[in-house]
Design a protein around this motif. Structure first.
Motif, PDB file in Angstrom:
ATOM      1  N   SER A 195      -7.543   6.748   4.859  1.00 32.67           N
ATOM      2  CA  SER A 195      -7.757   6.024   3.617  1.00 32.67           C
ATOM      3  C   SER A 195      -6.556   6.193   2.700  1.00 32.67           C
ATOM      4  O   SER A 195      -6.104   7.310   2.458  1.00 32.67           O
ATOM      5  N   THR A 196      -6.055   5.101   2.195  1.00 35.87           N
ATOM      6  CA  THR A 196      -4.950   5.180   1.235  1.00 35.87           C
ATOM      7  C   THR A 196      -5.438   5.641  -0.132  1.00 35.87           C
ATOM      8  O   THR A 196      -4.635   5.896  -1.016  1.00 35.87           O
ATOM      9  N   ASP A 197      -6.780   5.753  -0.281  1.00 33.93           N
ATOM     10  CA  ASP A 197      -7.354   6.338  -1.498  1.00 33.93           C
ATOM     11  C   ASP A 197      -7.696   7.802  -1.282  1.00 33.93           C
ATOM     12  O   ASP A 197      -8.373   8.427  -2.098  1.00 33.93           O
ATOM     13  N   ALA A 206      -5.657  -3.545   8.358  1.00 33.58           N
ATOM     14  CA  ALA A 206      -6.678  -2.978   7.481  1.00 33.58           C
ATOM     15  C   ALA A 206      -7.899  -2.638   8.322  1.00 33.58           C
ATOM     16  O   ALA A 206      -8.510  -3.508   8.938  1.00 33.58           O
ATOM     17  N   TRP A 247       0.834  -1.196   0.000  1.00 30.03           N
ATOM     18  CA  TRP A 247       0.000   0.000   0.000  1.00 30.03           C
ATOM     19  C   TRP A 247       0.872   1.251   0.000  1.00 30.03           C
ATOM     20  O   TRP A 247       1.925   1.294   0.652  1.00 30.03           O
ATOM     21  N   SER A 289     -13.944   5.978   3.301  1.00 31.52           N
ATOM     22  CA  SER A 289     -13.482   4.602   3.199  1.00 31.52           C
ATOM     23  C   SER A 289     -13.093   4.035   4.541  1.00 31.52           C
ATOM     24  O   SER A 289     -12.994   2.830   4.702  1.00 31.52           O
ATOM     25  N   ALA A 330     -12.008  -0.801   3.741  1.00 28.00           N
ATOM     26  CA  ALA A 330     -11.599  -0.906   2.338  1.00 28.00           C
ATOM     27  C   ALA A 330     -10.530   0.141   2.039  1.00 28.00           C
ATOM     28  O   ALA A 330     -10.803   1.338   2.043  1.00 28.00           O
ATOM     29  N   ARG A 331      -9.321  -0.326   1.767  1.00 28.35           N
ATOM     30  CA  ARG A 331      -8.180   0.560   1.494  1.00 28.35           C
ATOM     31  C   ARG A 331      -7.967   1.567   2.609  1.00 28.35           C
ATOM     32  O   ARG A 331      -7.567   2.699   2.366  1.00 28.35           O
ATOM     33  N   CYS A 332      -8.259   1.165   3.820  1.00 33.09           N
ATOM     34  CA  CYS A 332      -8.079   2.053   4.975  1.00 33.09           C
ATOM     35  C   CYS A 332      -7.059   1.431   5.916  1.00 33.09           C
ATOM     36  O   CYS A 332      -7.214   0.287   6.349  1.00 33.09           O
TER      37      CYS A 332
END
Length: 378
Positions: A365-367, A300, A266, A372, A303-305
């Motif tokens: 969030s990595t997004d 994690a 990530w 998220s 979701a993508r967090c």
């Protein structure tokens, strides 16, 4: 455990969204007074032929009973809309909530108002005229919550502006720090390599420490040139830093890294964890004669967090109370907290660690999408 907070940013108060200022409270009071006066005046005008001079009585009853009850029934609806997850919901969901809450609010006010009038031996609208006691409250509900949402939207814009200003302020500080750190870095690395080469083979542990020191310097300088790096590289840097600290503390420092392997690829902002670990070692473990343990857990949280938790078994926070990061941003924990806020995270959460020590945790969030993440996952 004292936090590494020394300087105070001129940009504070970014988390006051949702609180009314004194001017906004005065404006709300003025809105209620204006609406009540107009309503009382309309009723008095409609009955002036049979009740001349009735305006003062209608105004008194409107202010004491009618709009006081409206205000009381507004409180739970306001709390539901602005103090629960509905506050972060989209406009479609908020509109659906209003379509459900508006008739409930009118029904609650209607029954309580006419019940109070009956208790006081007073009379209200009768017959078909009672439709006005449905239409007017519905209109009032729409206008007042329209104002509430306008104030809320304005506060959110102000908060976003403050966060943007704070991010620019931190970026400026980081650039200055990077410039200071990059003074002839090749000279620094060449010197460290020369020292490593000059160490005799029988002192291999010393050679390894010099190599780890060079690695930490190189990563710190390289990190200033990238906004995101794989978590794997962040962990490698953290392990090199902890190896240096363990060489200094010996058996007094114990380290435990718990990292879910699928997270290593990530992308994360560099150097988020090291200041937290440094704070734990310097202010938590170092003052303890017997030393202690530092645990870093990454998992994690959605979701993508990414969820992170740094705990230590050291001396803990001063007087057992974590510092207030909202009012004392600065270096170390303060800078990390500000960086997380700028990423849309809720920032750092500081907690005591039983039976002794301190805990720092966060998620983001990595997004770069706050929705998220799930705070409950922590």
């Amino acid at each position: 455990m004292p936090s590494v907070l020394h300087s105070v940013s001129p940009l504070q108060g970014a988390n006051d969204t949702g609180r009314f200022s004194s001017q906004e409270w005065l404006g709300l009071g003025g809105f209620y007074l204006l609406f009540a006066t107009l309503y009382a005046g309309a009723i008095a005008y409609s009955v002036q032929e049979v009740q001349p001079g009735a305006f003062p009585d209608y105004l008194r009853r409107t202010l004491l009973y009618d709009y006081t009850l409206k205000a009381l029934w507004t409180v739970p609806v306001w709390w539901l809309l602005f103090r629960t997850p509905l506050d972060a919901a989209g406009w479609a969901r908020k509109l659906s909530a209003h379509l459900l809450l508006a008739p409930l609010w009118v029904a609650a006010w209607f029954s309580s108002y006419y019940g109070l009038l009956q208790l006081l031996g007073a009379t209200g609208m009768r017959g078909p005229g009672r439709v006005w006691d449905v239409y007017i409250p519905l209109l009032f509900y729409g206008v007042q919550f329209g104002l509430f949402h306008t104030v809320r939207f304005t506060q959110q814009l102000r908060q976003q502006h403050r966060l943007a200003e704070q991010l620019r302020f931190r970026a400026h500080q980081s650039k200055l720090a990077a410039l200071k750190a990059q003074i002839n870095p090749h000279f620094l690395f060449n010197t460290l390599n020369t020292l490593s080469a000059s160490v005799p083979p029988e002192q291999e542990p010393t050679r390894a420490l010099i190599a780890q020191l060079a690695h930490t310097f190189r990563f710190a300088l390289e990190a200033t040139r990238h906004e995101l790096l794989p978590l794997r590289e962040e962990i490698q840097f953290l392990e090199a830093y902890l190896a240096l600290e363990q060489a200094r503390f010996g058996s007094r420092l114990r380290v435990d890294l718990l990292i879910e392997p699928e997270l290593l690829s990530w992308l994360v902002p560099p150097m988020l964890l090291q200041p937290l670990v440094e704070n734990a070692v310097k202010h938590g473990i170092s003052p303890c004669i017997a030393g202690g343990a530092v645990r870093v857990r990454l998992y994690a949280a959605g979701a993508r967090c990414l969820g992170a938790e740094v705990t230590d078994t050291g001396v803990g926070w001063p007087q057992g109370q974590p510092p207030d990061l909202a009012t004392s941003p600065g270096l170390g924990l303060g800078n990390t907290h500000a960086r997380l806020l700028a990423l849309g995270s809720a920032g750092l959460e500081l907690l005591p660690h039983a039976p002794t020590g301190a805990c720092v945790r966060f998620s983001f969030s990595t997004d770069i999408s706050p929705s998220s993440c799930s705070a409950s996952a922590l």
